[in-house]
Scaffold this motif. Structure first.
Motif, short mmCIF file in Angstrom:
data_model
loop_
_atom_site.label_atom_id
_atom_site.label_comp_id
_atom_site.label_asym_id
_atom_site.label_seq_id
_atom_site.Cartn_x
_atom_site.Cartn_y
_atom_site.Cartn_z
N LEU A 130 42.16 68.47 39.10
CA LEU A 130 40.86 68.00 39.57
C LEU A 130 40.94 66.71 40.39
N HIS A 131 42.14 66.19 40.63
CA HIS A 131 42.21 64.84 41.21
C HIS A 131 41.63 64.77 42.63
N ASP A 132 41.67 65.89 43.36
CA ASP A 132 41.08 65.92 44.72
C ASP A 132 39.90 66.89 44.78
N THR A 182 37.08 56.52 49.26
CA THR A 182 35.89 57.00 48.54
C THR A 182 36.09 58.31 47.80
N HIS A 183 37.11 59.11 48.19
CA HIS A 183 37.15 60.47 47.62
C HIS A 183 37.47 60.53 46.13
N PRO A 184 38.18 59.55 45.55
CA PRO A 184 38.39 59.66 44.10
C PRO A 184 37.05 59.63 43.32
N GLN A 224 41.97 56.92 39.59
CA GLN A 224 43.05 55.98 39.93
C GLN A 224 44.16 56.57 40.79
N HIS A 225 44.04 57.84 41.21
CA HIS A 225 45.21 58.47 41.85
C HIS A 225 45.55 57.88 43.21
N MET A 226 44.61 57.19 43.86
CA MET A 226 44.91 56.64 45.19
C MET A 226 45.48 55.23 45.15
N TRP A 227 45.64 54.66 43.95
CA TRP A 227 46.24 53.33 43.88
C TRP A 227 47.61 53.34 44.58
FE LIG Z 1 43.38 62.28 46.78
#
Ligand SMILES: [Fe+2]
Ligand SMILES: [Fe+2]
Length: 154
Positions: free
Chosen positions: A72-74, A93-95, A118-121
């Motif tokens: 589900l991360h994206d 913004t997408h997270p 937090q996946h885009m950190w």
């Molecule tokens: Fe992403």
């Protein structure tokens, strides 16, 4: 990207059974992520890599949360290449969009929410991975994205 046994793929499928067959999840097949790779293919790459890293290196993450959060991360459900100006800060913004879409459809535990948020950190510098599940997905996402961009050009 990684080689898993039929039993391992079966385990992943069991964890994702309630998520992957929804219309919204299937719609990710229609959105382009990197090159010729759809968002659906991308999240499945991240699922398999996260699973692989956790198992092979005995990282001790909760496998179910790891797999569900990876899937589900994206979950932002649009094509970020659409050049209509609405997706200009997509990376930042997408997270949050993915989290609100996913929370509307599914009951997510804290780890799953952390993974998505937090996946885009470090791009989203305040959303630092707060648990090992989140750290693994943050890393797997970057590895998968790099490989998809390099080797799967249109
Ligand atoms: Fe992403
Ligand atoms: Fe991603």
């Amino acid at each position: 990207m990684v080689t898993l046994t039929p039993a391992e793929l079966e385990e992943i499928h069991a964890h994702l059974h309630n998520y992957m067959h929804t219309e919204e999840a299937q719609s990710m097949k229609g959105f382009c992520q990197h090159g010729a790779v759809s968002t659906y293919d991308h999240v499945m790459n991240v699922v398999r890599l996260s699973y692989y890293l956790n198992k092979r290196f005995r990282l001790g993450a909760d496998m179910r949360s790891l797999v569900v959060g990876s899937f589900l991360h994206d979950f932002y459900l649009y094509d970020w290449h659409d050049n209509d100006g609405t997706h200009r800060l997509h990376g930042f913004t997408h997270p949050q969009r993915a989290l609100s879409n996913a929370s509307r459809l599914f009951a997510l535990n804290e780890k799953e929410q952390a993974i998505i948020r937090q996946h885009m950190w470090p791009l989203t510098f305040r959303a630092i991975p707060s648990c090992r599940e989140s750290m693994i997905v943050c890393l797997s996402d970057k590895i998968s994205s790099a490989i998809e961009t390099l080797f799967h050009r249109k």
